[in-house]
Structures are given as C-alpha cells and as structure tokens.
Scaffold this active site. Structure first.
Site, PDB file in Angstrom:
ATOM      1  CB  THR A 389      -1.393  49.433 -14.118  1.00  0.00           C
ATOM      2  OG1 THR A 389      -1.723  49.541 -15.500  1.00  0.00           O
ATOM      3  CG2 THR A 389      -2.685  49.407 -13.322  1.00  0.00           C
ATOM      4  CB  THR A 407      -3.683  52.201 -15.392  1.00  0.00           C
ATOM      5  OG1 THR A 407      -2.546  52.040 -16.215  1.00  0.00           O
ATOM      6  CG2 THR A 407      -4.931  52.076 -16.253  1.00  0.00           C
ATOM      7  CG  ASN A 409      -2.580  51.214 -21.620  1.00  0.00           C
ATOM      8  OD1 ASN A 409      -2.523  50.145 -21.012  1.00  0.00           O
ATOM      9  ND2 ASN A 409      -2.594  51.258 -22.932  1.00  0.00           N
ATOM     10  CB  SER A 460      -9.614  47.130 -17.844  1.00  0.00           C
ATOM     11  OG  SER A 460      -8.616  47.105 -16.857  1.00  0.00           O
ATOM     12  CB  SER A 461      -6.222  42.777 -17.404  1.00  0.00           C
ATOM     13  OG  SER A 461      -6.285  42.401 -18.751  1.00  0.00           O
ATOM     14  N   GLY A 481       0.278  45.265 -14.109  1.00  0.00           N
ATOM     15  CA  GLY A 481       0.914  44.204 -14.895  1.00  0.00           C
ATOM     16  C   GLY A 481       0.214  43.868 -16.194  1.00  0.00           C
ATOM     17  N   GLY A 482      -0.651  44.762 -16.687  1.00  0.00           N
ATOM     18  CA  GLY A 482      -1.295  44.515 -17.984  1.00  0.00           C
ATOM     19  C   GLY A 482      -1.985  43.161 -17.987  1.00  0.00           C
TER      20      GLY A 482
HETATM   21  N1  GLY Z   1      -4.383  49.268 -19.269  1.00  0.00           N
HETATM   22  C1  GLY Z   1      -4.289  47.970 -18.741  1.00  0.00           C
HETATM   23  C2  GLY Z   1      -5.596  47.432 -18.304  1.00  0.00           C
HETATM   24  O1  GLY Z   1      -6.510  48.191 -18.074  1.00  0.00           O
HETATM   25  O2  GLY Z   1      -5.759  46.251 -18.210  1.00  0.00           O
END
Ligand code: GLY
Length: 577
Positions: A389, A407, A409, A460-461, A481-482
């Site tokens: 991302t 992102t 993803n 999302s994060s 960083g997910g």
């Molecule tokens: N694709 C990672 C997020 O949106 O958290």
C-alpha cells in the site's frame, strides 16, 4: 562595577513595564539536536513526503508553482500510479484526510473500492463452505470497483486550486517518456513476476519478454497508461467511469471471471465523511473513519496508553512493549467483532473511542503478565503475508495538510492489467471476511460486520492521521503495511509525543506489532535481547520478522516543517522549500 542606588531604583521601577510592553520572543525550537542520531529534512514553509522520489519532486513542484496541499496530493496520487506501480494506482482506492488550516476544518475523503452489485456473501466458498483464497486474491472476482480517480477528482474540485490538466501532466509525461528503473522497482518487478506474467496484458508492460526483467537504469514506458491518463486529463472522471476505460476494465474483469459491470462503474461515488477525533496528552487526533478501522483503533489505543507513564517506562523497554502489545491485542479483538462499512452496519464508534471504555480495557491488563488471546475471544491462528500500500503526507505554506493512503491491496493487486488501459486492478475484495472467523491475506479475522454485501466497502486498516496542536497541524503521518498500519502509525505518535524523538528518529527505530491473532509479538531487529528475555518472562511469544511499514511523516512547529521518509523503503524521499 557597582550600581548606584538611583540606577537600581530606576531599574526596579522600569523593568516591569519593559516586560509588559515588549512581547516575549517567540519560542524557537532548535532545528537539529546533537542528542539525535537521525535527522529529518528541514524546510521553512512546505514539505512533501512520499515513498518514491520522482513523485515527491512532482508534489514539491506543484507547491512551488502556488498549488496548495490538495493540488500537490492529486499530482502525487497520479504520479505514483506511474512510478510506484505496485501500490500507487488508478485501479485501486484509498482515503485522503485533509486539514484546511484557515477554516480549521478536517475532511475525510473515502474513495475505497466497493463490491460489485452482483457480489454475494459466500462468493468465495466451495459448496462445502471452504474459502477459495485464489478467488479473492488473484482472480477477476477479487477486483473491487476502483475509487482512486473519483477520489482524486473530488478532492481537486472541492479543495484544490489548479486544473486537472496541470496536475496530471507530470504523470502523463513520465508514462509517455518512461521512468528509469530504480533498484527498488527492479527488485519488486522481479519478485512479482510469477503473478504478473500470468496475465498477458501485464506481462507485455512490465517485462520485456517472458522471463526477462527490466534491469536497473533501463527505461520503462507505460504507453497504455499514458493514454488513460490523457483521457482522464481531457474528460475528467467520466473517461474512467463511463468512457472507453470503463468498458475495457469491465471487459478484462469479466474475462477473468469477475462481476463488475458498466453500471457498477457508472454508479461509483467517493464520499466525504467526518474524521474520527480523539485527544492524546493535549494533542487533537484526526484520523480515518469507517470503512477504515484505522482511526477508531488508533484513538482507542491512545486512550488506553494515556493511562500509563510511557515516557518514564522508556522507549521499547519491556514494560512499554508489554503494555503496547496488551492494548493492541484487545483492539484487534474489537476490530474483528465490530468493524465493517458503517453504511451497512452499526459500529459503536462513540464507545470504542471513549476514554471510559479504554479504562475498562486497561483494567483487564495485568502489568506483569501477558494475556492469552484465546481468552479474549476465540479465533484461528493465521500466517502473515506480504502486502503493499502506499502513503504520502503533504503540508503547504499556508499550513494546510494532506495525509493520504491508497492501495491495490497486495503488491500489484490481482496482477491483472485491464487490457489496453495500462491500469493494474486491485484485489481489495480480499479485505472482506470471505467467511466470518477465517483470516484474510493479513491474517486478520473478520466478523459478520465485514461480510460481503453488494455495493459494500471492505474494511480497511489504512490510517491517514493528522495531530493538531492548538488547532494547527503538528504531525501528519501514515504508512502502508496491511494489519500493521494501525500499530505502526501508533508508534510514530508515541515516539514523538511520549519519547520526545524527532520524526527521523521516531521513524527509524525498531517497531513491534501484536494483532490479537496470531498470538505473538512481531518485532523488527534491534530490540535488545534483555528486553526480549523480560517479555518472555511475562509470558509473551515473540517472533522477529521482516520490517514493518513505510511511514511518511511531516512535523510542523514554530521553527519550520520537517519531513521523514522511512529508511525501510529505499526509494522514499521527503523534500521541502
Ligand atoms: N488493503 C489493506 C487495507 O486496506 O487495510
């Protein structure tokens, strides 16, 4: 020399007036301290921090030409789609948090991808109810309706000052004339080859021929992408959502087995939302609301950690890491239960971000002993996977700030370029919980709240965040960083506010992460063996793994603006003027 009595009297008489009439000199913070090993980039007025040097330069040029932070953000957003194809994008989505300094107003633009209208809850399950990960990650069914072009155009039209043509021109030039392949890009394309080469439309753009990669120093042209950028520059978001580009995206997605239709593209809207607000030790915290979980959980973590004297416990001491990890495991348990798209589910935002709820959670934490995540709530252990991302932060000379994370993803999303467009398509559908209780690509467990529904946005994060001091932007930050986005952003804040580090130092130091399940503290190299021993003695499981995040942070105070691009990413750069 002795003062005569009359001079002394005169001094005593006059000095209070002198003090009253001449205002105290403005507090000048030293630009650099000899206590720090790492130093940020300093500038007097404005700063751009991104994960890729060419994009940073483009943002800076726009600011120097009189554009505001939103103009620069839009130009950077388009530029990264060319220069950082693994994460910068037109075929993905994200979030932009804006702070308009003069109006003291925050705006959270949600341009997250949406599930197609034909999406359904069990679309990734076999008849026996088993999740088919391939379908939510590397298949036409993985693609969500892209939001980036709508989001950038919404931001530009409402809050920017420059024309679309001017802001897209630098990206268009780079796509047409080519970019010099950097070691970072060569490395990333090399790693992604098995996934990208699978799709002929991607193979022809990113590789010279099957099995032959671009070498460092060679030129990579993206002529189809240039045509798409030209069409958007000339016709705006319509070109993307209703014109030739939309047709080509729909065709490619459907050929790959996906569900997106022309109506889905036409109906996509970006949404302005209320930022999540909190406060931490005298600073106002602004961050992203649902469909991101980031803002809620950053505020929740800060509310919990405010109960401890972290500065006294010390940076990355065993006690500080213990309390951070215990807080982290609890908020991720909440994430799995309560969080989803707030247009579809009720999220108890007020409670989750309240000081009183934080105190209740803090009361469960034993200062001497690690909890067991399975006692907090049931779940399955899952492996971590790689991710990508990208985040950028911008502050202009007026003190306006933009914090933007967007992102595809995974790195390069699905890996599928919509034929004839040069546009890589996301695999954001994997951020839904394909089956409640089963982890996604980041090992994150999702609940019913994040189940798939038509037109819903996956959870999302991503946590673009701005801290204010006396209503002025103080800290602008965020990271890829997910699952680690929330905890990495948290640590930048703690390192600056509690541990009094400059932002380069705050960025460089080792990070830790706990996400409830799997139940262990993930850490970067550089945490001392003594500290690890003490954490083990408290009952923690520990694993050293790859570095986490790529923060792009700006700090603004009375002595200027400071930028720090994460040294974990070789191509990242902060520049100011
Ligand atoms: N694709 C990672 C997020 O949106 O958290």
């Amino acid at each position: 020399m002795y003062l005569t009595k009359s001079v002394l009297l005169l001094c005593l008489f006059v000095s209070p007036y002198l003090h009253a009439t001449s205002p105290p000199a403005p507090k000048q913070t030293a630009i650099y301290s000899n206590m720090s090993i790492h130093h940020p980039v300093w500038a007097k007025q404005a700063m751009v921090s991104t994960q890729e040097a060419l994009a940073t330069q483009i943002g800076l040029d726009i600011l120097k030409q009189g554009g505001n932070a939103v103009d620069a953000a839009v130009a950077v957003g388009y530029a990264l789609a060319v220069t950082l194809p693994r994460a910068g994008n037109l075929g993905g989505g994200g979030f932009m948090l804006i702070y308009l300094n003069k109006d003291q107003k925050s705006i959270a633009i949600d341009y997250r991808e949406k599930a197609p209208a034909k999406a359904f809850r069990d679309m990734y399950l076999t008849k026996e109810g088993k999740v088919q990960k391939q379908l939510s990650r590397y298949h036409g069914l993985a693609v969500g309706i892209p939001g980036t072009v709508m989001g950038l155009e919404l931001a530009r039209k409402k809050y920017g000052t420059l024309s679309r043509e001017k802001l897209i021109a630098p990206a268009l030039k780079l796509a047409t004339e080519g970019i010099i392949v950097s070691p970072d890009l060569a490395n990333s394309l090399n790693n992604a080859q098995p996934r990208l080469s699978k799709w002929p439309s991607s193979q022809t753009i990113f590789y010279k021929e099957k099995g032959k990669n671009y070498q460092v120093g060679e030129s990579l042209k993206q002529l189809d992408l240039a045509n798409s950028l030209k069409a958007i520059s000339e016709q705006g978001e319509k070109a993307f959502y209703q014109g030739e580009i939309a047709k080509k995206i729909v065709q490619s997605v459907q050929q790959a087995g996906g569900l997106i239709t022309l109506d889905d593209m036409k109906n996509y809207q970006a949404i302005e939302r209320e930022a999540i607000k909190g406060d931490y030790r005298g600073y106002q915290v602004l961050s992203m609301p649902p469909p991101s979980s980031g803002g809620i959980h950053i505020v929740q973590l800060l509310n919990m950690l405010e109960n401890y004297p972290l500065a006294e416990y010390g940076f990355n001491s065993a006690q500080t890491i213990h309390l951070m990890s215990e807080s982290m495991r609890r908020i991720y348990a909440d994430r799995a239960t309560y969080l989803g798209d707030s247009d579809f589910v009720n999220i108890p935002i007020k409670t989750l971000t309240s000081k009183s709820y934080a105190k209740k959670l803090v009361a469960q934490i034993n200062p001497d002993k690690a909890s067991d995540s399975l006692d907090i709530s049931a779940g399955k252990i899952a492996p971590y996977e790689s991710n990508e991302t990208t985040h950028f932060s911008i502050v202009d000379k007026w003190g306006n700030a933009v914090s933007n994370t967007y992102t595809l993803n995974f790195s390069y999303g699905t890996g599928l370029v919509a034929k004839g467009t040069g546009i890589l398509l996301n695999n954001e559908m994997d951020d839904f919980s394909a089956k409640p209780g089963t982890p996604n690509g980041y090992g994150l467990i999702g609940g019913e709240a994040n189940a798939i529904q038509p037109n819903k946005r996956p959870l999302s994060s991503m946590s673009p965040t701005i801290l204010l001091k006396d209503n002025q932007p103080y800290l602008v930050t965020g990271t890829p960083g997910g699952a680690r986005i929330i905890t990495t952003t948290l640590q930048i804040i703690l390192n600056v506010i509690d541990h009094k580090m400059n932002i380069a130092q705050a960025t460089a130091v080792p990070r830790i992460h706990h996400q409830w399940l799997p139940d262990y503290i993930r850490y970067e190299q550089g945490i001392s063996p003594d500290t690890l021993m003490r954490l083990k003695a408290k009952g923690h499981k520990l694993k050293m793994q790859a570095t986490m995040g790529s923060t792009q942070t700006i700090l603004r105070n009375e002595s200027g603006v400071y930028g720090a691009s994460d040294p974990r990413t070789p191509s990242a750069l902060s520049l100011g003027y």
